[in-house]
Design an enzyme around this catalytic site. Structure first.
Site, short mmCIF file in Angstrom:
data_model
loop_
_atom_site.label_atom_id
_atom_site.label_comp_id
_atom_site.label_asym_id
_atom_site.label_seq_id
_atom_site.Cartn_x
_atom_site.Cartn_y
_atom_site.Cartn_z
N HIS A 49 55.89 65.40 62.43
CA HIS A 49 56.88 66.43 62.10
C HIS A 49 56.72 66.90 60.66
O HIS A 49 56.86 68.09 60.36
CB HIS A 49 58.28 65.85 62.34
CG HIS A 49 59.40 66.73 61.91
ND1 HIS A 49 60.12 66.51 60.76
CD2 HIS A 49 59.92 67.86 62.47
CE1 HIS A 49 61.04 67.44 60.63
NE2 HIS A 49 60.95 68.27 61.65
N GLU A 52 53.91 69.36 60.53
CA GLU A 52 54.35 70.65 61.08
C GLU A 52 55.05 71.48 60.00
O GLU A 52 54.79 72.68 59.85
CB GLU A 52 55.27 70.41 62.27
CG GLU A 52 55.87 71.67 62.86
CD GLU A 52 57.36 71.53 63.13
OE1 GLU A 52 58.13 72.41 62.67
OE2 GLU A 52 57.76 70.54 63.77
N HIS A 53 55.93 70.85 59.23
CA HIS A 53 56.61 71.56 58.13
C HIS A 53 55.62 72.03 57.08
O HIS A 53 55.66 73.18 56.63
CB HIS A 53 57.63 70.62 57.47
CG HIS A 53 58.96 70.59 58.15
ND1 HIS A 53 60.14 70.81 57.48
CD2 HIS A 53 59.31 70.37 59.44
CE1 HIS A 53 61.16 70.72 58.31
NE2 HIS A 53 60.68 70.43 59.52
N GLU A 129 67.44 67.02 56.79
CA GLU A 129 67.42 67.17 58.25
C GLU A 129 67.79 65.85 58.93
O GLU A 129 68.54 65.82 59.92
CB GLU A 129 66.03 67.64 58.69
CG GLU A 129 65.94 68.05 60.14
CD GLU A 129 64.57 68.60 60.52
OE1 GLU A 129 64.40 68.97 61.70
OE2 GLU A 129 63.67 68.65 59.66
#
Length: 413
Positions: A49, A52-53, A129
């Site tokens: 993840h 991906e960012h 997040e």
């Protein structure tokens, strides 16, 4: 809708898929990578993840703002997500903008810089997040339950990672994960909508021709059955959040369409059994639904609901009553036909979204290495008989195989 599916493969192993839909004037384009949380270790949980960012933070030739502007200034929508097994980068655009979209997606996958200042900044964003996730009772409950259901396996890891693992991830870890998992054999570049395969394939060839060859087969890790558990945990808020569930079937399960029908009977909309018989008739819950996840090695099935602390025991009993009815009583022809029609209708309605079709096409390529049309799925579901439902339900819905976690207000644990 008229549809045409095509597939080709570059010398590197990168696959190119298109589904031409003549009746639409838009296109969804994406790069899907067959990697996700499942390829992580506990020490670097959250790295898929994180990457991906970071792939939107800038390349040799584009800043973060220029990456977004290249698509959005033309009216397109650019997005990405990480799941347990797939990382996806995609855009919904007009056909005229396919070349620039392919170029941008190729650029961020091959030329992202991963500068230390960007890593530090995005680490801070993901910490926020994670906190947001922890502050959302349903999200926190599902992450915790999944961890219990998949002991000693990366399917049990949270997609976002945790504060400790995120702080440990360094630039070398990011590059090592990319080298091992962003391999050509795990990459699909795809388009759905107003697209011609031969033209699209040439754009992809130019953008990805330098991608190094690597088959990149993913390791299959054996699942361990959890020790039976029935836990109580504290959670902020006024309601109790309850998860009942078990390990279940992979996407290779031969009776997967019967499996989907059981899920639909229990939880497909306001007319479903759980909604009607527990929410509507007793008023005990607001949210109640079954959940079904299928992965390479196995899956997860269960029921979630939120209720007042005083009605937890009653509601659990009612869920298992519904299970027992499906295990013992034949589904009427009328109800089975209704749920089949409902399932078919949702497939057709979802197919109006080019992004949804793109995701489905790429997911089936990774799972089955072939295109599965809506008509094929509908034909398979129409063959299902009540006897198949009751046979599978007797196994799937055995209450003795279910685990539970009750998330209760902090003052009551």
């Amino acid at each position: 809708m008229i549809q045409r599916f095509n597939k080709s493969t570059l010398n590197s192993g990168v696959r190119i898929l298109t589904e031409t839909v003549d009746s639409v004037g838009t296109c969804a384009v994406g790069v899907f990578v067959f990697t996700g949380t499942k390829d992580e270790t506990l020490a670097i949980n959250g790295i898929a993840h994180f990457i991906e960012h970071l792939n939107f933070k800038g390349t040799d030739t584009r800043s973060a703002a220029e990456i977004a502007d290249a698509i959005e200034s033309r009216g397109g929508q650019l997005d990405a997500y990480t799941s347990k097994e797939i990382t996806a980068y995609y855009a919904h655009i007009l056909p005229r903008d396919i070349p620039v979209t392919v170029a941008v997606l190729a650029d961020i996958l091959q030329n992202s810089l991963y500068l230390e200042e960007d890593i530090a900044l995005e680490r801070s964003v993901i910490h926020e997040e994670i906190d947001e996730n922890l502050d959302t009772p349903q999200e926190y409950a599902f992450d915790t339950f999944t961890r219990y259901c998949f002991p000693r396996h990366a399917l049990g890891y949270p997609i976002l990672g945790n504060h400790r693992s995120l702080n440990k991830i360094q630039r070398d870890d990011l590059q090592d994960f990319i080298r091992k998992n962003y391999t050509a054999g795990r990459i699909v570049v795809a388009a759905v909508g107003a697209v011609e395969h031969s033209v699209f394939a040439e754009w992809v060839r130019r953008a990805f021709e330098a991608y190094p060859y690597e088959a990149g087969k993913r390791k299959v890790r054996k699942l361990h059955q959890p020790e039976p558990f029935s836990e109580r945990k504290a959670i902020a808020g006024n309601q109790a959040h309850v998860l009942l569930g078990r390990q279940s079937y992979s996407y290779h399960f031969p009776r997967r369409y019967s499996y989907q029908m059981i899920h639909a009977l229990l939880s497909a909309g306001m007319s479903s059994r759980l909604f009607q018989n527990i929410r509507e008739k007793t008023g005990a819950v607001y949210s109640i639904f079954s959940f079904l996840d299928m992965f390479t090695e196995g899956g997860l099935f269960g029921v979630y609901f939120a209720t007042d602390r005083e009605r937890v025991k009653e509601s659990i009993s009612r869920v298992f009553d519904e299970f027992e009815i499906l295990r013992r009583e034949k589904v009427s022809k009328k109800e089975l036909e209704k749920v089949k029609m409902q399932y078919e209708g949702s497939l057709i309605l979802n197919s109006e979204s080019m992004v949804h079709r793109l995701e489905r096409m790429c997911r089936y390529e990774f799972q089955f290495e072939r295109f599965i049309s809506i008509s094929e799925i509908i034909a398979a579901t129409r063959k299902i008989e009540s006897e198949e439902i009751i046979a599978l339900a007797s196994e799937l819905l055995d209450p003795d195989t279910y685990n539970s976690i009750l998330f209760l207000p902090e003052s009551e644990v």
